[in-house]
Enzyme design. Structure first.
Site, PDB file in Angstrom:
ATOM      1  N   HIS A 186       0.834  -1.210   0.000  1.00  0.00           N
ATOM      2  CA  HIS A 186       0.000   0.000   0.000  1.00  0.00           C
ATOM      3  C   HIS A 186       0.866   1.256   0.000  1.00  0.00           C
ATOM      4  O   HIS A 186       0.652   2.179  -0.804  1.00  0.00           O
ATOM      5  CB  HIS A 186      -0.912  -0.038   1.225  1.00  0.00           C
ATOM      6  CG  HIS A 186      -1.773   1.171   1.408  1.00  0.00           C
ATOM      7  ND1 HIS A 186      -3.108   1.192   1.077  1.00  0.00           N
ATOM      8  CD2 HIS A 186      -1.500   2.408   1.913  1.00  0.00           C
ATOM      9  CE1 HIS A 186      -3.616   2.389   1.350  1.00  0.00           C
ATOM     10  NE2 HIS A 186      -2.663   3.147   1.873  1.00  0.00           N
ATOM     11  N   GLU A 187       1.854   1.316   0.881  1.00  0.00           N
ATOM     12  CA  GLU A 187       2.693   2.516   0.978  1.00  0.00           C
ATOM     13  C   GLU A 187       3.570   2.683  -0.260  1.00  0.00           C
ATOM     14  O   GLU A 187       3.793   3.806  -0.725  1.00  0.00           O
ATOM     15  CB  GLU A 187       3.545   2.461   2.245  1.00  0.00           C
ATOM     16  CG  GLU A 187       2.748   2.414   3.553  1.00  0.00           C
ATOM     17  CD  GLU A 187       1.745   3.544   3.694  1.00  0.00           C
ATOM     18  OE1 GLU A 187       1.930   4.605   3.072  1.00  0.00           O
ATOM     19  OE2 GLU A 187       0.748   3.363   4.434  1.00  0.00           O
ATOM     20  N   HIS A 190       1.494   4.269  -2.983  1.00  0.00           N
ATOM     21  CA  HIS A 190       1.474   5.734  -2.896  1.00  0.00           C
ATOM     22  C   HIS A 190       2.710   6.324  -3.571  1.00  0.00           C
ATOM     23  O   HIS A 190       2.623   7.284  -4.349  1.00  0.00           O
ATOM     24  CB  HIS A 190       1.445   6.179  -1.438  1.00  0.00           C
ATOM     25  CG  HIS A 190       0.108   6.076  -0.776  1.00  0.00           C
ATOM     26  ND1 HIS A 190      -1.066   6.436  -1.398  1.00  0.00           N
ATOM     27  CD2 HIS A 190      -0.241   5.664   0.478  1.00  0.00           C
ATOM     28  CE1 HIS A 190      -2.084   6.257  -0.564  1.00  0.00           C
ATOM     29  NE2 HIS A 190      -1.614   5.776   0.574  1.00  0.00           N
ATOM     30  N   HIS A 196      -5.591   7.062  -2.590  1.00  0.00           N
ATOM     31  CA  HIS A 196      -6.548   6.102  -2.062  1.00  0.00           C
ATOM     32  C   HIS A 196      -7.715   5.960  -3.038  1.00  0.00           C
ATOM     33  O   HIS A 196      -8.088   6.914  -3.718  1.00  0.00           O
ATOM     34  CB  HIS A 196      -7.062   6.556  -0.695  1.00  0.00           C
ATOM     35  CG  HIS A 196      -6.049   6.419   0.394  1.00  0.00           C
ATOM     36  ND1 HIS A 196      -5.742   7.429   1.270  1.00  0.00           N
ATOM     37  CD2 HIS A 196      -5.263   5.375   0.760  1.00  0.00           C
ATOM     38  CE1 HIS A 196      -4.817   7.016   2.127  1.00  0.00           C
ATOM     39  NE2 HIS A 196      -4.512   5.778   1.831  1.00  0.00           N
TER      40      HIS A 196
END
Length: 581
Positions: A186-187, A190, A196
């Site tokens: 997830h990070e 980014h 998101h």
């Protein structure tokens, strides 16, 4: 930004009062991701994002513009989804976003590990990066002496990163509790440019924001972006995205739902932090890898050529085979899965071990088909029980819509659907996944039918091709290069790596190898006795306990967890992702 959004949502309610109370609260964007502690929340957007000045100004400008043009209406809100920060140069009539330079242009992307990370953190980071690399054209390279634009992983006070490339050193915090592979994925998402999921312009078609249960001063964390701010590359909204908020994001009591899916069967799908979804991968491939594969795309069922290996197909979950033409292979000691033909009579599927309990580490994939003019009816039978969590970790997934490439309904806990479900087309995919608990499982029946089904818009077709080769053939590698210096001097805390080069268009195997290094225990820190002795002082200044025993306990050379000092060498019985020397 927060104050403007607060005013739009709550009118004359005093922001400063709400903010003073809310600033003392930890927040969470998903039950599957660690909370963001209160001391960090003033600096983070949407719970885990450090904004650049440009990004913050763009969001402020958008808020101000909406406020002017829609004062009588309500501010649109929605949910987190993987969205890009920049637009492509070929989009007619649309300028680059202010952050077009946030796209990474130099590959492989260099990264390094800060000394704050232990070997288990490093192992999980490497696993997450490998998942990105094996499914996209994005490549990463560990370089402990990296300069220019690079990522530095470190152990901060939580999980957070920046969106897109900032330039120079760019940090990703993998704090305690953030070691889960999906959280790291997830990070990194980014950092590659993904917002998101619920930030998408079309989010309100799939999600409803329940502002009554949101911590008031965080209402700004639910605003959507406009089509001029981000682009989705025509990749559909994905409720199973690893970038999506969970049901209780920024909840006042961390239990009440702040996000409701328009289709209630998706409620326990949102917020997963297991791994990349098919559309997470496709979004990055559309942004970075378009045109890398020159061959004709013969992949079926929404699959496409893998830019990491153009001789193979990337298949949606549940599909497998060389061209995504059949069910994916199952992962289980119990026999399960297969391609089945629906007929007029009911047939049955059940989880391994039903009803006495399913084992852990099970993935079963069924593909059910019938004639093209018919549909498939599914109904659950008898007892139902799958390990219960607000976002399903163990689940049965039903992919029965028009878009079988997208994530399906994930169902867990103890309430099975009461009514029959009918597929939108002549195919249905059923996936059973169990990694955490042992419970009853499920039993369902299926048959062909002519009953109508609610359908969703079909997807645009994807065509990709394979790259021109520099050397004829495949799997021709250079020799391995020299090992880099170890990142740490002792204690089994560090790693070293070496590289090789693929000389053809496609190569199987890894570009970079890693080894745990310097397994000798670290010498005793001369400060250890002072620290230990000070910690044994009573309130009146007198020495308490038996300091001699404490001093002896810190006189041994040390190793990084999970290693232990055995005769001056750091050893462990735990399996690691990084091979030991």
């Amino acid at each position: 930004m927060k104050e403007i959004a607060h005013s739009q949502a709550y009118g004359n309610r005093v922001f400063s009062r709400d903010s003073a109370v809310d600033s003392k609260k930890d927040v969470s964007i998903s039950a599957e991701q660690p909370k963001t502690i209160s001391k960090l929340t003033p600096y983070l957007f949407e719970g885990d994002i450090f904004l650049s000045t440009k990004q913050a100004m763009n969001i402020l400008d958008s808020l101000a513009s909406k406020n002017k043009t829609n004062k009588k209406g309500q501010q649109r809100m929605a949910h987190d989804a993987p969205l890009y920060l920049f637009r492509g140069a070929n989009e007619k009539g649309k300028r680059f976003a202010a952050e077009y330079d946030a796209k990474w242009f130099q590959f492989p992307i260099k990264y390094r590990f800060d000394e704050s990370l232990d070997i288990l953190h490093i192992s999980q980071i490497l696993k997450a990066l490998e998942i990105w690399q094996s499914n996209t054209c994005i490549k990463f390279e560990n370089d402990q002496e990296a300069s220019g634009d690079y990522i530095e992983f470190f152990e901060g006070d939580g999980c957070y990163s920046m969106v897109g490339r900032f330039g120079g050193r760019q940090g990703i915090s993998i704090g305690k509790g953030c070691e889960r592979t999906g959280t790291i994925i997830h990070e990194v998402g980014h950092t590659l440019g993904l917002w998101h999921e619920q930030s998408r312009p079309d989010a309100e078609e799939y999600i409803t924001v329940v502002k009554e249960y949101i911590i008031p001063s965080y209402i700004s964390e639910f605003l959507t972006r406009s089509e001029h701010e981000i682009t989705t590359f025509n990749v559909p909204y994905d409720l199973g995205s690893v970038m999506h908020y969970g049901s209780t994001a920024f909840s006042i009591d961390q239990r009440s739902k702040t996000l409701l899916t328009k289709d209630p069967f998706y409620q326990m799908t949102i917020g997963q932090r297991d791994s990349l979804s098919f559309y997470n991968i496709k979004l990055i491939n559309e942004a970075y890898c378009k045109g890398d594969c020159k061959e004709k795309n013969e992949c079926k069922n929404g699959g496409y050529l893998n830019p990491s290996n153009c001789q193979s197909c990337l298949c949606p979950s549940g599909f497998g085979g060389s061209k995504c033409e059949m069910h994916a292979s199952s992962e289980s000691n119990s026999k399960c899965g297969g391609t089945l033909k629906a007929i007029i009579d009911w047939q049955y599927i059940e989880s391994p071990g039903y009803p006495d309990g399913y084992p852990t580490n099970v993935i079963c994939n069924w593909l059910i088909e019938t004639d093209k003019e018919e549909r498939i009816e599914i109904s659950f039978e008898d007892n139902f029980g799958i390990f219960c969590s607000s976002t399903c970790v163990d689940y049965i997934e039903l992919k029965i819509g028009n878009d079988l490439a997208n994530t399906g309904y994930r169902i867990c806990c103890y309430d099975k659907p009461n009514d029959s479900l009918v597929s939108a087309k002549y195919q249905a995919v059923i996936i059973f996944r169990a990694t955490t608990g042992e419970d009853t499982g499920f039993k369902l029946k299926f048959r062909k039918t002519m009953k109508p089904a609610q359908t969703t818009p079909s997807l645009p077709k994807t065509t990709t091709t394979a790259p021109h080769t520099t050397i004829v053939g495949n799997d021709i590698w250079s020799e391995w290069g020299e090992w880099s210096q170890c990142s740490r001097s002792c204690g089994a805390c560090g790693i070293k790596s070496r590289l090789r080069i693929c000389k053809t268009a496609q190569c199987s195997g890894k570009v970079q190898q890693f080894l745990t290094c310097n397994l000798q225990a670290c010498p005793v820190d001369i400060r250890c006795t002072k620290v230990k002795f000070k910690n044994r002082l009573c309130a009146d200044g007198n020495t308490c306990g038996k300091p001699g025993e404490l001093l002896s306990s810190c006189s041994r050379p040390s190793c990084c967890p999970p290693f232990e000092n055995v005769d001056g060498k750091c050893q462990t019985d735990q399996p690691l992702l990084i091979p030991l020397e």
